[in-house]
Design an enzyme around this catalytic site. Structure first.
Site, PDB file in Angstrom:
ATOM      1  CE1 TYR A 248       8.297 -10.278  -1.550  1.00  0.00           C
ATOM      2  CE2 TYR A 248       6.843  -9.047  -3.110  1.00  0.00           C
ATOM      3  CZ  TYR A 248       7.355 -10.185  -2.317  1.00  0.00           C
ATOM      4  OH  TYR A 248       6.584 -11.209  -2.775  1.00  0.00           O
ATOM      5  N   GLY A 249      11.296  -4.207  -0.244  1.00  0.00           N
ATOM      6  CA  GLY A 249      11.417  -2.670  -0.501  1.00  0.00           C
ATOM      7  C   GLY A 249      13.069  -2.347  -0.628  1.00  0.00           C
TER       8      GLY A 249
ATOM      9  CG  ASP B 163       2.304  -6.831   2.714  1.00  0.00           C
ATOM     10  OD1 ASP B 163       2.997  -5.898   1.694  1.00  0.00           O
ATOM     11  OD2 ASP B 163       3.054  -6.874   3.668  1.00  0.00           O
ATOM     12  CB  SER B 164       6.314  -8.166   0.881  1.00  0.00           C
ATOM     13  OG  SER B 164       6.313  -6.994   1.639  1.00  0.00           O
TER      14      SER B 164
ATOM     15  CD  GLU C 111       8.453  -7.746   8.994  1.00  0.00           C
ATOM     16  OE1 GLU C 111       8.940  -8.842   9.020  1.00  0.00           O
ATOM     17  OE2 GLU C 111       7.301  -7.596   8.285  1.00  0.00           O
TER      18      GLU C 111
ATOM     19  CB  CYS D 116       5.500   1.482   4.008  1.00  0.00           C
ATOM     20  SG  CYS D 116       6.130  -0.257   4.398  1.00  0.00           S
ATOM     21  CB  THR D 117       1.911  -2.868   4.189  1.00  0.00           C
ATOM     22  OG1 THR D 117       3.379  -3.198   4.360  1.00  0.00           O
ATOM     23  CG2 THR D 117       1.218  -3.076   2.927  1.00  0.00           C
ATOM     24  CG  HIS D 118       5.621  -3.354   7.864  1.00  0.00           C
ATOM     25  ND1 HIS D 118       5.365  -3.706   6.633  1.00  0.00           N
ATOM     26  CD2 HIS D 118       6.065  -4.268   8.548  1.00  0.00           C
ATOM     27  CE1 HIS D 118       5.816  -4.714   6.675  1.00  0.00           C
ATOM     28  NE2 HIS D 118       6.169  -5.107   7.659  1.00  0.00           N
TER      29      HIS D 118
ATOM     30  CB  CYS E 228       2.876  -5.163  -1.193  1.00  0.00           C
ATOM     31  SG  CYS E 228       4.802  -4.859  -1.146  1.00  0.00           S
ATOM     32  CG  ASN E 229       2.344   1.227   0.016  1.00  0.00           C
ATOM     33  OD1 ASN E 229       1.871   2.306  -0.238  1.00  0.00           O
ATOM     34  ND2 ASN E 229       1.565   0.686   0.995  1.00  0.00           N
ATOM     35  CB  THR E 230       7.382  -2.526  -2.311  1.00  0.00           C
ATOM     36  OG1 THR E 230       7.884  -1.728  -0.947  1.00  0.00           O
ATOM     37  CG2 THR E 230       8.758  -2.549  -3.162  1.00  0.00           C
TER      38      THR E 230
END
Ligand code: DGL
Length: 269
Positions: A38-39, A6-7, A155, A187-189, A69-71
């Site tokens: 990254y997004g 992941d980013s 974050e 999105c991962t988050h 990472c989805n992006t």
């Protein structure tokens, strides 16, 4: 060893879901927290960063890697698979993304054929979820909304603050008008604030985390591909790497995953 990329921190949601469903395997996590997010970056930059990560896992010889990472999955993964995995010596490696398994699960879940997607700017602009959903069923209507403020807020640990709820309410207003029965958290988050999404959208919208969908689909993939499964070591080892501030990364991972003390090694990509 299964690689998880992941980013930054967000991919820990995917790692956690995978460790729950497939605890026996060894995992190598890479979070590129030096260069997150990254997004909101240009396609060229996302490509360069993702390519560095892709090569990292090739060097580490992970037979199977998940681009959590989805992006990166939405924008450059098909290009990287094509560029690298046809090279002699690595054709047996697998690097899987998150878009297809999540789209498949969403398509199975929807009844009214209206699916909304939230994600980073790059993920939404790529229309990757829309394309996959339309391959499965061209009759599904898809509505994508970019929600770029959420990653920094999560974050910062602000996911349950009233200010974040109010931003999310604003982002989701057009989603409510679209009246989907399924929302993809692309999105991962975002699984970290799953409950807030549910609260705002109410009981008629099913909120689908990419993390659990990916873990379930990985388990299914390994059943169907014993030739890959047999190459994966199974000592329940977890190795954590990141590209900046390993102590902070360790602290975050520890809080999020719980359990034994986590050591994080800093690597250069
Ligand atoms: N990991 C990214 C994703 O899933 C979110 C964070 C970023 O923008 O890098 O899209």
């Amino acid at each position: 060893m299964i690689g998880i990329f992941d980013s930054g921190y967000g991919g820990l949601t995917v790692l956690k879901a995978c460790m729950k469903v497939l605890p026996q395997y060894d995992y190598l996590y890479l979070g590129d927290n030096l260069r997150v997010p990254y997004g909101s970056r240009s396609p060229e930059t996302i490509q360069q960063f993702s390519e560095d990560a892709f090569r990292f896992f090739l060097k580490k010889n992970t037979p199977l890697t998940v681009f959590a990472c989805n992006t990166a999955s939405a924008t450059v993964l098909p290009y990287l698979q094509e560029k690298y995995l046809r090279t002699p010596g690595v054709t047996d490696r697998k690097v899987l993304g998150v878009i297809i398994p999540v789209a498949e699960k969403a398509a199975r879940m929807t009844h009214n054929k209206r699916i909304a997607v939230v994600g980073t700017r790059a993920t939404i602009a790529s229309k990757a979820y829309e394309k996959e959903l339309h391959k499965i069923d061209p009759g599904i209507r898809v509505f994508g909304v970019e929600t770029p403020l959420l990653v920094p807020l999560i974050e910062e640990g602000w996911h349950h603050k009233p200010e974040t709820r109010s931003i999310l309410r604003k982002y989701l207003a057009p989603v409510k008008d679209f009246a989907p029965d399924t929302l993809i958290l692309g999105c991962t988050h975002y699984p970290i604030m799953h409950d807030v999404f549910e609260d705002i959208l109410g009981p008629h919208v099913h909120v689908l985390d990419s993390s659990t969908a990916v873990a379930d689909s990985l388990a299914d993939y390994l059943k169907r591909h014993p030739e890959i499964e047999s190459k994966l070591s199974k000592n329940s080892t977890r190795i954590f790497t990141c590209t900046d501030a390993p102590e902070r990364f360790a602290d975050f991972s520890q809080k999020f995953l719980g359990g034994e003390k986590i050591e994080v090694k800093k690597v250069e990509l």
